[in-house]
Scaffold this active site. Sequence first.
Site, PDB file in Angstrom:
ATOM      1  N   SER A 268       0.787  -1.226   0.000  1.00  0.00           N
ATOM      2  CA  SER A 268       0.000   0.000   0.000  1.00  0.00           C
ATOM      3  C   SER A 268       0.825   1.286   0.000  1.00  0.00           C
ATOM      4  O   SER A 268       0.352   2.327  -0.442  1.00  0.00           O
ATOM      5  CB  SER A 268      -0.951   0.009   1.197  1.00  0.00           C
ATOM      6  OG  SER A 268      -0.241  -0.198   2.391  1.00  0.00           O
TER       7      SER A 268
ATOM      8  N   HIS B 209      -5.452  -3.394  -2.664  1.00  0.00           N
ATOM      9  CA  HIS B 209      -5.163  -2.348  -3.660  1.00  0.00           C
ATOM     10  C   HIS B 209      -5.163  -2.876  -5.085  1.00  0.00           C
ATOM     11  O   HIS B 209      -4.903  -2.122  -6.023  1.00  0.00           O
ATOM     12  CB  HIS B 209      -3.823  -1.676  -3.332  1.00  0.00           C
ATOM     13  CG  HIS B 209      -3.892  -0.939  -2.037  1.00  0.00           C
ATOM     14  ND1 HIS B 209      -4.410   0.339  -1.939  1.00  0.00           N
ATOM     15  CD2 HIS B 209      -3.579  -1.324  -0.774  1.00  0.00           C
ATOM     16  CE1 HIS B 209      -4.377   0.719  -0.673  1.00  0.00           C
ATOM     17  NE2 HIS B 209      -3.882  -0.276   0.050  1.00  0.00           N
TER      18      HIS B 209
ATOM     19  N   LYS C 130     -11.967   0.592  -1.916  1.00  0.00           N
ATOM     20  CA  LYS C 130     -10.909   1.294  -2.658  1.00  0.00           C
ATOM     21  C   LYS C 130     -11.353   1.377  -4.121  1.00  0.00           C
ATOM     22  O   LYS C 130     -12.231   2.183  -4.431  1.00  0.00           O
ATOM     23  CB  LYS C 130      -9.570   0.597  -2.418  1.00  0.00           C
ATOM     24  CG  LYS C 130      -9.219   0.610  -0.911  1.00  0.00           C
ATOM     25  CD  LYS C 130      -7.859   0.114  -0.603  1.00  0.00           C
ATOM     26  CE  LYS C 130      -7.663  -0.196   0.874  1.00  0.00           C
ATOM     27  NZ  LYS C 130      -7.884   0.897   1.810  1.00  0.00           N
TER      28      LYS C 130
HETATM   29  C1  PLP Z   1      -3.246  -3.738   2.236  1.00  0.00           C
HETATM   30  C2  PLP Z   1      -4.439  -3.294   3.002  1.00  0.00           C
HETATM   31  N1  PLP Z   1      -5.216  -4.213   3.607  1.00  0.00           N
HETATM   32  C3  PLP Z   1      -6.308  -3.866   4.302  1.00  0.00           C
HETATM   33  C4  PLP Z   1      -6.685  -2.553   4.429  1.00  0.00           C
HETATM   34  C5  PLP Z   1      -7.892  -2.186   5.230  1.00  0.00           C
HETATM   35  O1  PLP Z   1      -8.977  -2.030   4.375  1.00  0.00           O
HETATM   36  P1  PLP Z   1     -10.237  -1.127   4.803  1.00  0.00           P
HETATM   37  O2  PLP Z   1      -9.877   0.278   4.471  1.00  0.00           O
HETATM   38  O3  PLP Z   1     -11.354  -1.688   3.983  1.00  0.00           O
HETATM   39  O4  PLP Z   1     -10.429  -1.340   6.253  1.00  0.00           O
HETATM   40  C6  PLP Z   1      -5.929  -1.563   3.821  1.00  0.00           C
HETATM   41  C7  PLP Z   1      -6.340  -0.138   3.954  1.00  0.00           C
HETATM   42  O5  PLP Z   1      -5.712   0.782   3.556  1.00  0.00           O
HETATM   43  C8  PLP Z   1      -4.779  -1.931   3.080  1.00  0.00           C
HETATM   44  O6  PLP Z   1      -3.993  -1.009   2.512  1.00  0.00           O
END
Ligand code: PLP
Length: 395
Positions: free
Chosen positions: A184, A212, A243
């Site tokens: 991310s 992502h 996202k």
């Molecule tokens: C790699 C990754 N996994 C999980 C999440 C969490 O997702 P959510 O925003 O739906 O809670 C994020 C959030 O930025 C993320 O970057």
Amino acid sequence: MLQDSFKEFLKEEISYLKKTDCYRHLKILNGAQKARVIFQGKEVINFSSNNYLGLANSKFLKQSAIEALSDLGVGAGASRLISGNLSIHEELEKQIACFKKTEAALLFNCGYMANCALLSALCNRHDIIFCDRYNHASIIDGIVLSRAQLVRYAHKDIDELRRLMISHQGRHKKRFIVTDSVFSMDGDLAPLCDIVALAKEYEASVMVDEAHATGVLGKNGHGVVELLGLEGEIDIQMGTLGKALGGFGAYVAGDSVLIDYLINKARPFIFTTALPPSTAATAVKALEIVQNRPDLRDILLRQAAWFRKQLQEAGFNTLESETHIIPVVAGENEKALQFSQGLLDVGIYAPAIRPPAVPEGTARLRISLMATHSMCDLEEALEHIQRIGKKLNII
Ligand SMILES: Cc1ncc(COP(=O)(O)O)c(C=O)c1O
């Protein structure tokens, strides 16, 4: 009222964060999440959003939400296992399973909860989890909750992962390798083919976080698992609906027995109110758009490749980004903050990302592109990024 000594403790912690340029505060964005937004009262080009395909403001998604709102009301009213399991949830899960080519899927209220749920339900103190050092915080928190042994390997370092898997052989009941598919903060890809091969060799299960990548990568937007031809090879996949899919929520996709187990054991699934029906309805529509509009991800990825190349040619360090997430490394926290503020002053919002979200000394701008950015937006941003980057001696 807080006790004075407790208040003093909180104030000291906050003042330390300020001293180390790690203090954060909330800022206001007005209006919908678009390529140009009003941020802190000023129009800016928005490079901070995970709304990669522009679906958060899609008239089709809004229409689906409005119809679900008027038919089904505002809230699901109960947890899924009590009386909050609506047919729209089931329909969405079927679509996700079909999208990810798995037997079944299960909704969670967000990606953070999905990762905590998965890891804490599937693993316990007799297990071991090998985890890329740059995996998302929700994965780490899930592992901590599970009480499994956490072994972190250097970012994307397959040789180190192999060494660690060998040195930890034989002492645990279950073994897992867990990785983001697109990281991310770096925008690079996990070496998933090598990870799958290692997992087979050393009898581990593989869990992949496609937060992502869902909707963006792969021929049909199914994610990195599709991009690398690994469908059917990954034990557990998760991704978010908040996202590229523009809404909110998350999924886990895999074998029916896995989903059945999670329904019975995953506490963040069991002990929470189900997603609102309008949220589920927008995700159903978003999946349909992702299937029918490959041009959106083509534009996004083409523009991202162009933008990244321009930054690299100007001398910026974009690490190993290969996607629509492009880091521009500034170094120290203070420099990243100055870089971001300098851009904000001229109408460009690219947030500064600092430790603990990224390693010390690699504070950066995290530039995320949207399919709805115009080439004019990108050219204007490049000019200012180069000018301010030079002024701050970053290039
Ligand atoms: C790699 C990754 N996994 C999980 C999440 C969490 O997702 P959510 O925003 O739906 O809670 C994020 C959030 O930025 C993320 O970057």
